[in-house]
Design an enzyme around this catalytic site. Sequence first.
Site, PDB file in Angstrom:
ATOM      1  N   SER A  32       0.843  -1.197   0.000  1.00  0.00           N
ATOM      2  CA  SER A  32       0.000   0.000   0.000  1.00  0.00           C
ATOM      3  C   SER A  32       0.884   1.255   0.000  1.00  0.00           C
ATOM      4  O   SER A  32       1.665   1.437  -0.945  1.00  0.00           O
ATOM      5  CB  SER A  32      -0.956  -0.064   1.203  1.00  0.00           C
ATOM      6  OG  SER A  32      -1.981   0.891   1.060  1.00  0.00           O
ATOM      7  N   HIS A  78      -7.279  -6.050   1.424  1.00  0.00           N
ATOM      8  CA  HIS A  78      -6.084  -5.209   1.616  1.00  0.00           C
ATOM      9  C   HIS A  78      -5.268  -5.634   2.842  1.00  0.00           C
ATOM     10  O   HIS A  78      -4.299  -4.969   3.194  1.00  0.00           O
ATOM     11  CB  HIS A  78      -6.544  -3.756   1.784  1.00  0.00           C
ATOM     12  CG  HIS A  78      -5.488  -2.724   1.510  1.00  0.00           C
ATOM     13  ND1 HIS A  78      -4.908  -2.561   0.270  1.00  0.00           N
ATOM     14  CD2 HIS A  78      -4.901  -1.791   2.308  1.00  0.00           C
ATOM     15  CE1 HIS A  78      -4.019  -1.573   0.322  1.00  0.00           C
ATOM     16  NE2 HIS A  78      -3.981  -1.101   1.539  1.00  0.00           N
ATOM     17  N   ASP A  95     -10.173  -5.659  -2.625  1.00  0.00           N
ATOM     18  CA  ASP A  95      -9.522  -4.606  -1.841  1.00  0.00           C
ATOM     19  C   ASP A  95     -10.401  -3.357  -1.867  1.00  0.00           C
ATOM     20  O   ASP A  95     -10.682  -2.807  -2.939  1.00  0.00           O
ATOM     21  CB  ASP A  95      -8.157  -4.335  -2.480  1.00  0.00           C
ATOM     22  CG  ASP A  95      -7.304  -3.362  -1.697  1.00  0.00           C
ATOM     23  OD1 ASP A  95      -7.853  -2.429  -1.097  1.00  0.00           O
ATOM     24  OD2 ASP A  95      -6.071  -3.547  -1.706  1.00  0.00           O
TER      25      ASP A  95
END
Lengths: 279, 279
Positions: free
Chosen positions: B148, B257, B224
Amino acid sequence: MKTVSTNKTFGGSQGVYTHASTETGTEMTFSVFVPDHAPGENLPVVWYLSGLTCTHANVTEKGDFRAHCARHRLIFVAPDTSPRGEGVPDDGDAAYDFGLGAGFYVNATQGPFAANYRMRAYVEDELPALIAAEFPSDMTRQGIMGHSMGGHGALTIALRNPDRYKAVSAFAPIVSPLNCPWGEKALTGYIGADRDQWRAYDACALIKDGARLPDLLVDQGTADGFLEDQLKPELLVATCTAADQPLTLRMQEGYDHSYYFISTFMGDHLDWHAARLKA
Amino acid sequence: MKTVSTNKTFGGSQGVYTHASTETGTEMTFSVFVPDHAPGENLPVVWYLSGLTCTHANVTEKGDFRAHCARHRLIFVAPDTSPRGEGVPDDGDAAYDFGLGAGFYVNATQGPFAANYRMRAYVEDELPALIAAEFPSDMTRQGIMGHSMGGHGALTIALRNPDRYKAVSAFAPIVSPLNCPWGEKALTGYIGADRDQWRAYDACALIKDGARLPDLLVDQGTADGFLEDQLKPELLVATCTAADQPLTLRMQEGYDHSYYFISTFMGDHLDWHAARLKA
């Protein structure tokens, strides 16, 4: 049963669930990993019982079990270690080794604890029925493992139910609550002063009293700070030797009591379980 | 450098360390896994940069990387994501996406942030020098990965230093801070309103401006929650296609995620790094 969360992981699903337990009188939380599987297919179940202070979350986050369970196609169930919530009595000093987070997998008979602290019945009976009903599980193929207090739980539950578990292992287990401070405190508090009543909750005593399992795998770190005073694997070795109970005890040089130790040997343990559950 | 903890695990040592950083003006914490190795032997180093809200601890506990690093004999370094401590300015609203836990791997130039928020210099220069000095590392063989915000960090640091990293990969990276709310907020706050100054901190802009790497591996979960508004892997695909920058993007069906996603593909990423670090 309520679903708290599910996450796709290693091709399967890691879930966290709650349900109202009739045994503990509380809402209980547990986690279940279900590997990828065909519709209608039922998979073997491995139980993991955690140690003092833990919830379902410790092994779920730090156990490194999912790759191995996915590889062997094993369901992995991690219960909590005690009842929790408003009205559940705790140790007066909020000690880490009694009360919340320290149910010791017994059915308490003493004082304020008898109402909620029924982790034996919860793990032996109530939660297995829920797992059988709610997950694609083959309950004729169950294994059980645990760490420290949970190693004690795994050994004693299996020794009392030798026909139910095809594979039994432990990481750094408490092998004899009759002979260590953690066990003496917990069993006095939950079961009372009559030490004869403790024998159903002591792996060594159960073996001495005639219980047998096909074999046992135990890993124990030599740098474990609880080794000498609390865990005492030598008592299990002496008991198993005298009773002709097969035991594979591996002393792991330099390993401590943490999940860094557990995760290292988790793959070996799940290999052990898979071999017996799929035999 | 002070040792906070070391634990034997997977045959090696997982350590947590602190040191006084001259770049951030704070005490910084990081973790290092060193596999078993021969005396005098130096091992390749893989950097893992974490995402928003994380410290070194998230991947250290949940990353499932140690089995793979032990197998490939790779050192694994996990820095923190921002300076921390008394006097370090935070977002006024204590937001999760700016300030503490959200350093964005930039050298801030704006307002109160410029003094401490120097995570680019810290991760690119200061911490590598410390790792080189204190660990059995072969700094001619480094790889970098991240998740991320940390995927953004890994991609941009590698693109600015193409000779230093032999392997680069990311889990669900922010591929273009110029084109997402997280990036716009962070870079406005740290770097200011002149968007030309942001290009050094935008993987797509760096590639458009001529930076190249031998190849890139990116995994992205289709479930996600940040995929459409923040992560936008399609921007990286278009940029790499137009620039003839090799990219392996794998859309992973049903993954989110979380570390349940990261841990699933950590082995693939470390295989990718090992193949390039040992070539």
